[in-house]
Design a protein around this motif. Structure first.
Motif, PDB file in Angstrom:
ATOM      1  N   LEU A  89       1.148  -1.235  -0.102  1.00 33.07           N
ATOM      2  CA  LEU A  89      -0.450  -0.129   0.241  1.00 33.07           C
ATOM      3  C   LEU A  89       0.960   1.200   0.012  1.00 33.07           C
ATOM      4  O   LEU A  89       1.837   1.654   0.858  1.00 33.07           O
ATOM      5  CB  LEU A  89      -0.752   0.007   1.701  1.00 33.07           C
ATOM      6  N   SER A  90       0.195   2.171  -1.003  1.00 29.03           N
ATOM      7  CA  SER A  90       1.476   3.695  -0.831  1.00 29.03           C
ATOM      8  C   SER A  90       0.551   4.146  -0.132  1.00 29.03           C
ATOM      9  O   SER A  90      -0.298   4.943  -0.830  1.00 29.03           O
ATOM     10  CB  SER A  90       0.966   3.593  -3.085  1.00 29.03           C
ATOM     11  N   PHE A  91       0.719   5.256   0.646  1.00 35.95           N
ATOM     12  CA  PHE A  91       0.330   6.424   1.356  1.00 35.95           C
ATOM     13  C   PHE A  91       0.868   7.440   1.114  1.00 35.95           C
ATOM     14  O   PHE A  91       1.666   7.990   1.446  1.00 35.95           O
ATOM     15  CB  PHE A  91       0.098   5.905   2.800  1.00 35.95           C
ATOM     16  N   PRO A  92       0.293   8.210  -0.754  1.00 37.23           N
ATOM     17  CA  PRO A  92       1.349   9.471  -0.738  1.00 37.23           C
ATOM     18  C   PRO A  92       1.121  10.421   0.019  1.00 37.23           C
ATOM     19  O   PRO A  92      -0.120  11.085   0.726  1.00 37.23           O
ATOM     20  CB  PRO A  92       0.765   9.499  -2.354  1.00 37.23           C
ATOM     21  N   MET A  93       1.874  11.654   0.361  1.00 39.35           N
ATOM     22  CA  MET A  93       1.465  13.296   1.651  1.00 39.35           C
ATOM     23  C   MET A  93       0.889  13.966   0.722  1.00 39.35           C
ATOM     24  O   MET A  93       0.222  15.032   1.327  1.00 39.35           O
ATOM     25  CB  MET A  93       3.088  13.455   2.208  1.00 39.35           C
ATOM     26  N   ALA A  94       1.580  13.685  -0.083  1.00 43.70           N
ATOM     27  CA  ALA A  94       0.642  14.999  -1.435  1.00 43.70           C
ATOM     28  C   ALA A  94       0.484  14.338  -2.505  1.00 43.70           C
ATOM     29  O   ALA A  94       0.559  13.531  -3.016  1.00 43.70           O
ATOM     30  CB  ALA A  94       1.743  16.069  -1.496  1.00 43.70           C
ATOM     31  N   ALA A  95      -1.049  14.687  -3.074  1.00 42.01           N
ATOM     32  CA  ALA A  95      -1.535  14.392  -5.092  1.00 42.01           C
ATOM     33  C   ALA A  95      -0.367  14.930  -5.748  1.00 42.01           C
ATOM     34  O   ALA A  95      -0.460  16.081  -6.540  1.00 42.01           O
ATOM     35  CB  ALA A  95      -2.856  14.735  -4.831  1.00 42.01           C
ATOM     36  N   LEU A  96       0.228  14.299  -5.982  1.00 38.22           N
ATOM     37  CA  LEU A  96       2.037  14.760  -6.997  1.00 38.22           C
ATOM     38  C   LEU A  96       0.790  13.922  -8.437  1.00 38.22           C
ATOM     39  O   LEU A  96       0.494  13.245  -8.370  1.00 38.22           O
ATOM     40  CB  LEU A  96       2.916  14.755  -6.506  1.00 38.22           C
ATOM     41  N   ARG A  97       1.663  14.859  -8.954  1.00 35.79           N
ATOM     42  CA  ARG A  97       0.817  14.336 -10.490  1.00 35.79           C
ATOM     43  C   ARG A  97       2.803  13.937 -11.468  1.00 35.79           C
ATOM     44  O   ARG A  97       4.007  14.433 -10.708  1.00 35.79           O
ATOM     45  CB  ARG A  97       1.016  15.484 -11.547  1.00 35.79           C
ATOM     46  N   PRO A  98       2.969  12.800 -12.032  1.00 34.59           N
ATOM     47  CA  PRO A  98       4.470  12.829 -12.554  1.00 34.59           C
ATOM     48  C   PRO A  98       5.385  13.700 -12.905  1.00 34.59           C
ATOM     49  O   PRO A  98       5.473  14.485 -13.798  1.00 34.59           O
ATOM     50  CB  PRO A  98       4.254  11.259 -13.567  1.00 34.59           C
ATOM     51  N   GLY A  99       6.446  13.862 -12.122  1.00 31.25           N
ATOM     52  CA  GLY A  99       6.987  15.233 -13.270  1.00 31.25           C
ATOM     53  C   GLY A  99       7.063  16.380 -11.519  1.00 31.25           C
ATOM     54  O   GLY A  99       8.151  16.469 -11.639  1.00 31.25           O
ATOM     55  N   ASP A 100       5.889  15.634 -11.064  1.00 30.03           N
ATOM     56  CA  ASP A 100       6.051  17.049  -9.859  1.00 30.03           C
ATOM     57  C   ASP A 100       7.221  16.495  -8.804  1.00 30.03           C
ATOM     58  O   ASP A 100       7.465  15.539  -8.711  1.00 30.03           O
ATOM     59  CB  ASP A 100       4.892  17.190  -8.993  1.00 30.03           C
ATOM     60  N   ALA A 101       8.550  17.531  -8.328  1.00 27.57           N
ATOM     61  CA  ALA A 101       8.722  17.605  -7.456  1.00 27.57           C
ATOM     62  C   ALA A 101       8.599  17.128  -5.996  1.00 27.57           C
ATOM     63  O   ALA A 101       7.801  17.521  -5.775  1.00 27.57           O
ATOM     64  CB  ALA A 101       9.966  19.132  -7.135  1.00 27.57           C
ATOM     65  N   PRO A 102       9.003  15.936  -5.237  1.00 25.97           N
ATOM     66  CA  PRO A 102       8.597  15.518  -3.901  1.00 25.97           C
ATOM     67  C   PRO A 102       8.839  16.555  -3.251  1.00 25.97           C
ATOM     68  O   PRO A 102      10.311  17.404  -2.647  1.00 25.97           O
ATOM     69  CB  PRO A 102       9.108  14.665  -3.469  1.00 25.97           C
ATOM     70  N   GLY A 103       7.833  16.965  -2.113  1.00 25.36           N
ATOM     71  CA  GLY A 103       7.693  17.523  -0.617  1.00 25.36           C
ATOM     72  C   GLY A 103       8.875  16.997   0.394  1.00 25.36           C
ATOM     73  O   GLY A 103       9.748  16.043   0.109  1.00 25.36           O
ATOM     74  N   PRO A 104       8.970  17.639   1.714  1.00 25.58           N
ATOM     75  CA  PRO A 104      10.586  17.227   2.770  1.00 25.58           C
ATOM     76  C   PRO A 104       9.408  15.821   2.931  1.00 25.58           C
ATOM     77  O   PRO A 104      10.127  14.707   3.283  1.00 25.58           O
ATOM     78  CB  PRO A 104       9.698  17.804   3.524  1.00 25.58           C
ATOM     79  N   LEU A 105       8.297  15.316   2.771  1.00 23.93           N
ATOM     80  CA  LEU A 105       7.692  13.714   3.233  1.00 23.93           C
ATOM     81  C   LEU A 105       6.814  13.364   2.437  1.00 23.93           C
ATOM     82  O   LEU A 105       5.637  14.193   1.441  1.00 23.93           O
ATOM     83  CB  LEU A 105       6.429  14.172   4.102  1.00 23.93           C
ATOM     84  N   LEU A 106       6.985  12.795   1.232  1.00 28.18           N
ATOM     85  CA  LEU A 106       6.815  11.452   0.575  1.00 28.18           C
ATOM     86  C   LEU A 106       5.745  10.348   0.502  1.00 28.18           C
ATOM     87  O   LEU A 106       4.943  11.405  -0.128  1.00 28.18           O
ATOM     88  CB  LEU A 106       8.388  11.342  -0.947  1.00 28.18           C
ATOM     89  N   GLY A 107       6.099   9.843   1.845  1.00 24.65           N
ATOM     90  CA  GLY A 107       4.400   9.648   1.501  1.00 24.65           C
ATOM     91  C   GLY A 107       5.334   7.990   1.943  1.00 24.65           C
ATOM     92  O   GLY A 107       5.900   7.821   2.605  1.00 24.65           O
ATOM     93  N   ASP A 108       4.699   7.449   2.765  1.00 23.98           N
ATOM     94  CA  ASP A 108       4.775   5.911   3.216  1.00 23.98           C
ATOM     95  C   ASP A 108       4.256   4.869   2.133  1.00 23.98           C
ATOM     96  O   ASP A 108       3.207   4.492   1.612  1.00 23.98           O
ATOM     97  CB  ASP A 108       3.885   5.324   4.949  1.00 23.98           C
ATOM     98  N   LEU A 109       5.361   3.329   3.280  1.00 30.01           N
ATOM     99  CA  LEU A 109       4.735   2.462   2.220  1.00 30.01           C
ATOM    100  C   LEU A 109       4.573   0.825   2.945  1.00 30.01           C
ATOM    101  O   LEU A 109       4.830   1.252   4.039  1.00 30.01           O
ATOM    102  CB  LEU A 109       6.091   2.169   1.158  1.00 30.01           C
ATOM    103  N   VAL A 110       3.378   0.156   2.758  1.00 29.15           N
ATOM    104  CA  VAL A 110       3.655  -0.422   4.262  1.00 29.15           C
ATOM    105  C   VAL A 110       3.225  -2.216   3.119  1.00 29.15           C
ATOM    106  O   VAL A 110       2.521  -2.310   2.139  1.00 29.15           O
ATOM    107  CB  VAL A 110       2.391  -0.407   4.766  1.00 29.15           C
ATOM    108  N   LEU A 111       4.125  -3.223   3.500  1.00 29.49           N
ATOM    109  CA  LEU A 111       4.685  -4.048   2.812  1.00 29.49           C
ATOM    110  C   LEU A 111       4.028  -5.165   3.801  1.00 29.49           C
ATOM    111  O   LEU A 111       3.907  -5.244   4.509  1.00 29.49           O
ATOM    112  CB  LEU A 111       6.116  -4.053   2.093  1.00 29.49           C
TER     113      LEU A 111
END
Length: 191
Positions: A89-111
């Motif tokens: 599961l991917s939990f993004p911290m922000a709604a990015l579009r491909p090519g958008d620069a990530p912010g200081p917190l990109l998100g969480d991955l849970v496997l």
């Protein structure tokens, strides 16, 4: 810790602009992978950010939590309304579009360990390769990539294949003569 769980431990690599908070909450992960998960996580996430052009950018943090199927099942039910485990599961911290620069917190991955192990065995892949593929797939979701529509799916798949090739992992989507779907079933969760 005596319960077999490890606390998130930031791993900082300023050159790559990436901070990884890794928590191994299921003690079966190292045995399944045949290795310490930390270097495998670092390698996969660095490869994604490098390929996406963000390796030299401002630092960003990704949390990676390695759990069992029961934990992912609960998260999948709570966040996606799906009453079953999934591989990642991917939990993004922000709604990015491909090519958008990530912010200081990109998100969480849970496997989920059991699902990842089962899929690797069913596909005849080394578990460590499948693990890194799922990390690449999940991180691309954090960066705004998706596979809901054919064009998006094709672009995301091509990017995954290129990143995995750089890691020495064969094309996971290559036609093996079977009529099955090789798509990781992990999903992006909207917060």
């Amino acid at each position: 810790m005596s319960d077999g769980r490890s606390s998130p431990a930031p791993v900082v690599d300023a050159a790559a602009g990436l901070v990884i908070a890794l928590a191994v909450e299921d003690e079966g992960w190292p045995a399944m992978l045949g290795a310490d998960p930390g270097p495998l996580v670092r390698e996969a996430l660095d490869a994604v950010l490098t390929r996406a052009g963000f390796a030299a950018g401002p630092p960003t943090e990704i949390s990676v939590t390695l759990v069992d199927d029961a934990a992912v099942h609960g998260l999948n039910r709570e966040w996606r309304g799906q009453d079953k485990p999934t591989n990642i599961l991917s939990f993004p911290m922000a709604a990015l579009r491909p090519g958008d620069a990530p912010g200081p917190l990109l998100g969480d991955l849970v496997l989920a360990r059991e699902t990842c192990a089962r899929e690797a065995a069913a596909e005849g892949k080394p578990p460590a390769d499948h693990f890194r593929h799922l990390l690449v797939h999940g991180t691309l979701h954090l960066l705004g990539h998706d596979h809901e529509e054919d064009g998006e799916a094709d672009a995301m798949e091509a990017l995954e294949i290129a990143i995995l090739a750089g890691l020495g992992i064969p094309d996971p989507y290559a036609d093996d003569g079977e009529d099955d779907d090789h798509e990781p079933n992990g999903e992006q969760v909207t917060r």
